[in-house]
Design an enzyme around this catalytic site. Structure first.
Site, short mmCIF file in Angstrom:
data_model
loop_
_atom_site.label_atom_id
_atom_site.label_comp_id
_atom_site.label_asym_id
_atom_site.label_seq_id
_atom_site.Cartn_x
_atom_site.Cartn_y
_atom_site.Cartn_z
N LYS A 10 0.87 -0.96 0.09
CA LYS A 10 0.26 0.07 0.16
C LYS A 10 0.76 1.09 -0.12
O LYS A 10 2.17 0.71 0.02
CB LYS A 10 -1.06 0.33 0.84
CG LYS A 10 -1.93 -1.51 1.25
CD LYS A 10 -2.79 -1.22 2.14
CE LYS A 10 -4.11 -2.69 2.57
NZ LYS A 10 -4.77 -2.22 3.42
N TYR A 50 -12.18 -3.11 -3.17
CA TYR A 50 -12.72 -2.69 -1.90
C TYR A 50 -14.01 -2.51 -1.65
O TYR A 50 -14.74 -2.18 -0.60
CB TYR A 50 -12.34 -1.59 -0.78
CG TYR A 50 -10.56 -1.72 -0.47
CD1 TYR A 50 -10.70 -2.78 -0.17
CD2 TYR A 50 -10.20 -1.02 -1.10
CE1 TYR A 50 -9.02 -3.34 0.51
CE2 TYR A 50 -8.51 -1.11 -0.66
CZ TYR A 50 -8.67 -2.08 0.75
OH TYR A 50 -6.83 -2.33 0.45
N ASN A 113 -1.52 -0.17 7.18
CA ASN A 113 -1.56 -1.50 7.78
C ASN A 113 0.01 -2.00 6.36
O ASN A 113 -0.23 -3.00 6.60
CB ASN A 113 -2.26 -2.28 7.86
CG ASN A 113 -3.34 -2.89 7.05
OD1 ASN A 113 -3.71 -2.21 5.76
ND2 ASN A 113 -4.28 -3.65 6.88
N HIS A 116 -1.54 -5.48 1.56
CA HIS A 116 -2.87 -6.18 0.84
C HIS A 116 -2.53 -7.65 0.97
O HIS A 116 -1.75 -7.58 0.01
CB HIS A 116 -3.51 -5.37 0.34
CG HIS A 116 -5.19 -6.27 -0.22
ND1 HIS A 116 -6.24 -6.70 0.58
CD2 HIS A 116 -5.14 -7.25 -1.77
CE1 HIS A 116 -7.01 -7.40 -0.38
NE2 HIS A 116 -6.54 -7.69 -0.96
N GLU A 127 -9.39 -10.59 -7.90
CA GLU A 127 -8.32 -9.65 -7.58
C GLU A 127 -7.33 -9.70 -8.70
O GLU A 127 -7.14 -8.96 -8.99
CB GLU A 127 -7.92 -9.16 -6.34
CG GLU A 127 -8.96 -9.65 -5.28
CD GLU A 127 -8.65 -9.34 -3.74
OE1 GLU A 127 -6.98 -9.64 -3.39
OE2 GLU A 127 -9.44 -9.48 -2.87
P1 CMP Z 1 -6.48 -5.05 3.74
O1 CMP Z 1 -6.61 -5.99 4.01
O2 CMP Z 1 -6.23 -3.91 2.43
O3 CMP Z 1 -8.56 -4.95 4.26
C1 CMP Z 1 -9.34 -4.09 3.82
C2 CMP Z 1 -8.87 -2.98 4.61
O4 CMP Z 1 -9.63 -2.04 5.07
C3 CMP Z 1 -8.05 -3.38 5.14
O5 CMP Z 1 -6.47 -4.29 4.90
C4 CMP Z 1 -7.61 -2.29 6.64
O6 CMP Z 1 -6.64 -1.02 5.65
C5 CMP Z 1 -8.68 -1.41 6.39
N1 CMP Z 1 -9.75 -1.37 7.30
C6 CMP Z 1 -10.34 -2.67 8.56
N2 CMP Z 1 -10.48 -1.85 9.58
C7 CMP Z 1 -10.47 -0.43 9.74
C8 CMP Z 1 -10.65 0.43 10.55
N3 CMP Z 1 -11.14 0.25 11.07
N4 CMP Z 1 -9.99 1.88 10.20
C9 CMP Z 1 -9.79 1.98 8.67
N5 CMP Z 1 -9.49 0.63 8.09
C10 CMP Z 1 -9.58 -0.07 8.40
#
Ligand code: CMP
Length: 144
Positions: A10, A50, A113, A116, A127
């Protein structure tokens, strides 16, 4: 079984210069890089990727984050690639990810984070199709 999975570093991971380290971890584990590109994500692609989170309160922030600067998208291939890649990444919330995992070592908050990865073989198929043209994935023709 040999699988393919979609993994994306990311914007936070790219900006922090973690692409090489992350690709290296997957390669050392034995997963093969069969597709990769650095790209700015169009709004429409972010929303489609998403789509399952569309009703969540964080959806807008998630889409604006993922479109804020380039991501490094890749396709990894190998035995049980989907679950192996997720194990290397660690839990979605970096605060709960074990040390030694990518998020456990480099992340702190769930919004940023770092990475993904597809959560199932069905998601992986969806995807990969969404992010890559067939021609840009080396598939089985990559030289060993
Ligand atoms: P990802 O694996 O990319 O899939 C969905 C994403 O939503 C997840 O990683 C997080 O980065 C994001 N996400 C999930 N919960 C929250 C939250 N409470 N606040 C912000 N982002 C979130």
């Amino acid at each position: 079984a040999v699988e393919k999975t979609f993994v994306m570093v990311k914007p936070d991971g790219v900006q922090r210069g973690l692409v090489g380290e992350i690709v290296s971890r997957f390669e050392k584990k034995g997963l093969k890089l069969v597709g990769a590109k650095l790209m700015q994500v169009p709004q429409s692609l972010a929303e489609e990727h998403y789509a399952e989170h569309k009703e969540r309160p964080f959806f807008k922030d998630l889409v604006s984050f993922i479109t804020s600067s380039p991501v490094f998208a890749m396709v990894l291939e190998g035995d049980s690639a989907v679950s192996v890649a997720r194990t290397l990444m660690g839990k979605t919330n970096p605060a709960e990810s074990a040390p030694g995992t990518i998020r456990g070592d480099f992340g702190l908050t769930i919004g940023m984070n770092i990475i993904h990865g597809s959560d199932s073989t069905e998601s992986a198929a969806r995807e990969i199709k969404l992010w890559f043209n067939d021609e840009s994935v080396a598939y089985d023709r990559a030289v060993d």
